[in-house]
Design a protein around this motif. Structure first.
Motif, PDB file in Angstrom:
ATOM      1  N   ILE A 186      -5.938  -5.113  14.388  1.00  0.00           N
ATOM      2  CA  ILE A 186      -7.019  -3.449  15.145  1.00  0.00           C
ATOM      3  C   ILE A 186      -8.279  -3.299  14.957  1.00  0.00           C
ATOM      4  N   THR A 187      -9.324  -2.445  14.765  1.00  0.00           N
ATOM      5  CA  THR A 187     -10.075  -2.260  14.055  1.00  0.00           C
ATOM      6  C   THR A 187      -9.783   0.076  14.617  1.00  0.00           C
ATOM      7  N   LEU A 188      -9.351  -0.192  13.390  1.00  0.00           N
ATOM      8  CA  LEU A 188      -8.710   1.434  13.015  1.00  0.00           C
ATOM      9  C   LEU A 188     -10.027   2.933  12.531  1.00  0.00           C
ATOM     10  N   GLY A 189      -9.990   3.258  13.768  1.00  0.00           N
ATOM     11  CA  GLY A 189     -11.025   4.506  13.028  1.00  0.00           C
ATOM     12  C   GLY A 189     -10.495   5.841  12.862  1.00  0.00           C
ATOM     13  N   ASP A 190     -11.891   6.199  12.314  1.00  0.00           N
ATOM     14  CA  ASP A 190     -10.905   7.998  11.554  1.00  0.00           C
ATOM     15  C   ASP A 190     -10.019   8.037  11.881  1.00  0.00           C
ATOM     16  N   MET A 191      -9.500   8.541  11.593  1.00  0.00           N
ATOM     17  CA  MET A 191      -7.970   9.355  12.448  1.00  0.00           C
ATOM     18  C   MET A 191      -8.148  11.026  13.104  1.00  0.00           C
ATOM     19  N   ILE A 192      -9.296  11.537  12.080  1.00  0.00           N
ATOM     20  CA  ILE A 192      -9.584  12.828  12.808  1.00  0.00           C
ATOM     21  C   ILE A 192     -10.716  13.103  13.863  1.00  0.00           C
ATOM     22  N   GLY A 220     -11.438   9.481  -2.290  1.00  0.00           N
ATOM     23  CA  GLY A 220      -9.930   9.439  -1.767  1.00  0.00           C
ATOM     24  C   GLY A 220      -9.773   9.088  -0.383  1.00  0.00           C
ATOM     25  N   SER A 221     -11.371   8.794   0.240  1.00  0.00           N
ATOM     26  CA  SER A 221     -11.121   7.996   0.784  1.00  0.00           C
ATOM     27  C   SER A 221     -10.601   6.508   1.257  1.00  0.00           C
ATOM     28  N   GLY A 222      -9.928   6.381   2.766  1.00  0.00           N
ATOM     29  CA  GLY A 222      -9.314   5.829   2.640  1.00  0.00           C
ATOM     30  C   GLY A 222      -7.693   5.435   3.460  1.00  0.00           C
ATOM     31  N   ILE A 223      -7.390   3.895   3.503  1.00  0.00           N
ATOM     32  CA  ILE A 223      -6.038   3.845   3.876  1.00  0.00           C
ATOM     33  C   ILE A 223      -4.491   4.863   3.429  1.00  0.00           C
ATOM     34  N   TYR A 224      -4.204   5.166   4.162  1.00  0.00           N
ATOM     35  CA  TYR A 224      -2.868   6.119   3.645  1.00  0.00           C
ATOM     36  C   TYR A 224      -1.705   5.741   4.812  1.00  0.00           C
ATOM     37  N   ILE A 225      -0.813   5.259   4.648  1.00  0.00           N
ATOM     38  CA  ILE A 225       0.665   4.979   5.289  1.00  0.00           C
ATOM     39  C   ILE A 225       1.488   5.786   5.205  1.00  0.00           C
ATOM     40  N   TRP A 226       2.086   6.283   5.652  1.00  0.00           N
ATOM     41  CA  TRP A 226       3.199   6.804   5.688  1.00  0.00           C
ATOM     42  C   TRP A 226       4.572   5.911   6.356  1.00  0.00           C
ATOM     43  N   GLN A 273      14.753   4.027  14.330  1.00  0.00           N
ATOM     44  CA  GLN A 273      13.901   5.059  14.367  1.00  0.00           C
ATOM     45  C   GLN A 273      12.759   4.717  13.251  1.00  0.00           C
ATOM     46  N   THR A 274      13.230   4.173  12.445  1.00  0.00           N
ATOM     47  CA  THR A 274      11.817   4.553  11.560  1.00  0.00           C
ATOM     48  C   THR A 274      10.886   3.749  11.660  1.00  0.00           C
ATOM     49  N   PHE A 275       9.855   4.269  11.134  1.00  0.00           N
ATOM     50  CA  PHE A 275       8.994   3.633  11.202  1.00  0.00           C
ATOM     51  C   PHE A 275       7.499   3.810  10.602  1.00  0.00           C
ATOM     52  N   TYR A 276       6.164   2.666  10.303  1.00  0.00           N
ATOM     53  CA  TYR A 276       4.979   3.383   9.085  1.00  0.00           C
ATOM     54  C   TYR A 276       4.466   3.841  10.151  1.00  0.00           C
ATOM     55  N   LEU A 277       3.601   4.573   9.797  1.00  0.00           N
ATOM     56  CA  LEU A 277       2.367   5.194  10.722  1.00  0.00           C
ATOM     57  C   LEU A 277       1.553   5.037   9.436  1.00  0.00           C
ATOM     58  N   VAL A 278      -0.160   4.542   9.901  1.00  0.00           N
ATOM     59  CA  VAL A 278      -1.414   4.055   9.253  1.00  0.00           C
ATOM     60  C   VAL A 278      -2.125   4.659  10.000  1.00  0.00           C
ATOM     61  N   GLU A 279      -3.001   5.560   9.027  1.00  0.00           N
ATOM     62  CA  GLU A 279      -4.127   6.136   9.001  1.00  0.00           C
ATOM     63  C   GLU A 279      -5.199   6.583   8.292  1.00  0.00           C
ATOM     64  N   ASN A 280      -5.964   6.389   9.092  1.00  0.00           N
ATOM     65  CA  ASN A 280      -7.410   5.728   8.454  1.00  0.00           C
ATOM     66  C   ASN A 280      -8.087   7.048   8.189  1.00  0.00           C
ATOM     67  N   HIS A 281      -7.912   7.507   6.675  1.00  0.00           N
ATOM     68  CA  HIS A 281      -8.930   9.024   6.073  1.00  0.00           C
ATOM     69  C   HIS A 281     -10.637   8.243   5.819  1.00  0.00           C
ATOM     70  N   GLN A 282     -11.627   8.675   6.615  1.00  0.00           N
ATOM     71  CA  GLN A 282     -13.052   8.518   6.000  1.00  0.00           C
ATOM     72  C   GLN A 282     -13.272   9.275   5.482  1.00  0.00           C
ATOM     73  N   ARG A 283     -12.566  10.769   5.699  1.00  0.00           N
ATOM     74  CA  ARG A 283     -13.377  12.366   5.378  1.00  0.00           C
ATOM     75  C   ARG A 283     -14.525  12.523   6.124  1.00  0.00           C
ATOM     76  N   LEU A 284     -14.269  12.104   6.912  1.00  0.00           N
ATOM     77  CA  LEU A 284     -15.515  12.364   8.184  1.00  0.00           C
ATOM     78  C   LEU A 284     -15.328  13.943   8.173  1.00  0.00           C
ATOM     79  N   VAL A 342       0.892  -1.599   0.587  1.00  0.00           N
ATOM     80  CA  VAL A 342       0.070   0.115  -0.278  1.00  0.00           C
ATOM     81  C   VAL A 342       0.950   1.421  -0.204  1.00  0.00           C
ATOM     82  N   LEU A 343       1.713   1.567   0.595  1.00  0.00           N
ATOM     83  CA  LEU A 343       2.639   2.241   0.911  1.00  0.00           C
ATOM     84  C   LEU A 343       3.331   2.790  -0.404  1.00  0.00           C
TER      85      LEU A 343
END
Length: 372
Positions: free
Chosen positions: A306-312, A360-366, A326-337, A10-11
């Motif tokens: 995990i059940t990941l809710g909307d980030m905002i 454009g809503s969905g899972i974003y991974i940084w 020190q590097t990591f992935y950060l997973v964000e759920n953007h449902q654009r609510l 996904v990244l």
């Protein structure tokens, strides 16, 4: 292992559209130095939250030059812009007016930050822009000094002296904090590039987290100090200068969030995403966590579920450490609510801003490479 492979896939998909452009013009903002040492938890040079009965108050001033002849439906000549009263709320509210700077920070902070302000009631009209342009030493510093000369006798500046940085924390004392004005936002219609002269790495800037390119203390009629910190963000710095007010209301909210972000995070920029990297309008997950707005859950074992809710709206984030780094992935759920959640990559929006769709809503991974 399948979970890690899924995340990596996904990244790669989302980073392929990393150069997508928004419908707004590019924000040009110089890197600034970081000033003195300050808080590393929450806001670095200004508070990022407040307790009940406290608030962060700014003064907003709109400015035009006398010889400006450009017409604009959102900001008519010789008048305040038609969105001036919609830019910020002037009192603490349980529910802020939608699409104001106050509402933006209330939503980003999970109702923990009351950023309010006053709009100076009159448009400030300076002399001819041509005269400033013809002065080889003039830039935005000179304009801001002239604005203060015009308005300062009419303002009770103690309204904006509510915070001091003392013993590694921000302390609220209404109207009598440290003798420095906390925040002034200058919004100009659209001066030419002479306005940005003498700013290192910032020629032709859109906005800057500073009132001037020189270290200068402007003393008000009631003996408070407006600090012009030269190309530096600091706890006693007093403001932001926005050059391109003709871009309108929503673009101004985004740009001011970025510039105020320098007071919260420091003088530099992240390379992409969030208010300090651009293209997302809302704060990124890393920024939300850094300011203490959203705590992340750490996937610390194989097979983690995990059940990941909307980030905002649900304040959910997932951190996936990479062992031994020190590097990591950060997973964000953007449902654009949230109306401010404008992160969109690829597809029909292709990185544009659109308040009328949830495309454009969905899972974003940084991939976060500089640690927590």
């Amino acid at each position: 292992m399948r979970l890690v492979i899924f995340f990596l896939t996904v990244l790669l998909i989302f980073t392929t559209s990393i150069n997508a452009q928004s419908e707004y013009e590019e924000l040009i903002c110089p890197d600034l130095s970081n000033g003195e040492e300050s808080s590393q938890e929450g806001g670095r040079f200004k508070p990022s939250e407040n307790d009940a009965g406290e608030y962060f108050r700014a003064l907003i001033v709109f400015v035009q030059f006398q010889d400006d002849e450009r017409t604009n439906t959102n900001w008519p000549l010789d008048e305040l812009p038609n969105w001036a009263d919609d830019f910020i709320d002037d009192e603490v509210l349980s529910t802020y007016t939608d699409s104001t700077f106050s509402d933006y920070w209330d939503e980003m902070s999970q109702d923990n930050y009351d950023f309010i302000g006053d709009v100076y009631p009159d448009l400030v009209i300076l002399g001819d822009e041509e005269d400033y342009d013809n002065d080889p030493t003039a830039n935005y510093f000179d304009c801001n000094v002239d604005v203060f000369d015009s308005i300062e006798i009419n303002v009770d500046w103690s309204d904006y002296d509510n915070w001091e940085f003392d013993d590694d924390e921000f302390v609220f004392t209404e109207g009598d904090a440290d003798g420095y004005v906390d925040m002034i936002i200058m919004i100009y219609r659209d001066p030419d590039t002479w306005f940005t002269r003498f700013v290192p790495y910032g020629e032709n800037f859109t906005a800057i987290a500073s009132l001037g390119s020189e270290n200068y203390n402007y003393i008000t009629h009631d003996s408070l100090t407006i600090r012009f910190a030269a190309n530096t963000v600091s706890t006693i710095g007093s403001g932001i200068t926005y050059r391109l007010g003709l871009r309108g209301h929503l673009n101004s909210i985004e740009t001011m969030a970025h510039e105020f972000g320098h007071y919260l995070f420091g003088g530099g920029h992240t390379n992409y995403g969030g208010i300090m990297g651009g293209k997302t309008y809302a704060l990124s997950g890393w920024e939300l966590n850094k300011l203490g707005y959203v705590a992340w859950t750490v996937a610390d074992q194989d097979g983690y579920t995990i059940t990941l809710g909307d980030m905002i709206t649900d304040a959910d984030l997932l951190k996936i450490p990479i062992s031994g780094t020190q590097t990591f992935y950060l997973v964000e759920n953007h449902q654009r609510l949230s109306s401010y959640d404008q992160i969109m990559r690829g597809g029909t929006q292709n990185g544009g801003y659109d308040w009328t769709t949830t495309a454009g809503s969905g899972i974003y991974i940084w991939l976060i490479t500089s640690g927590a």
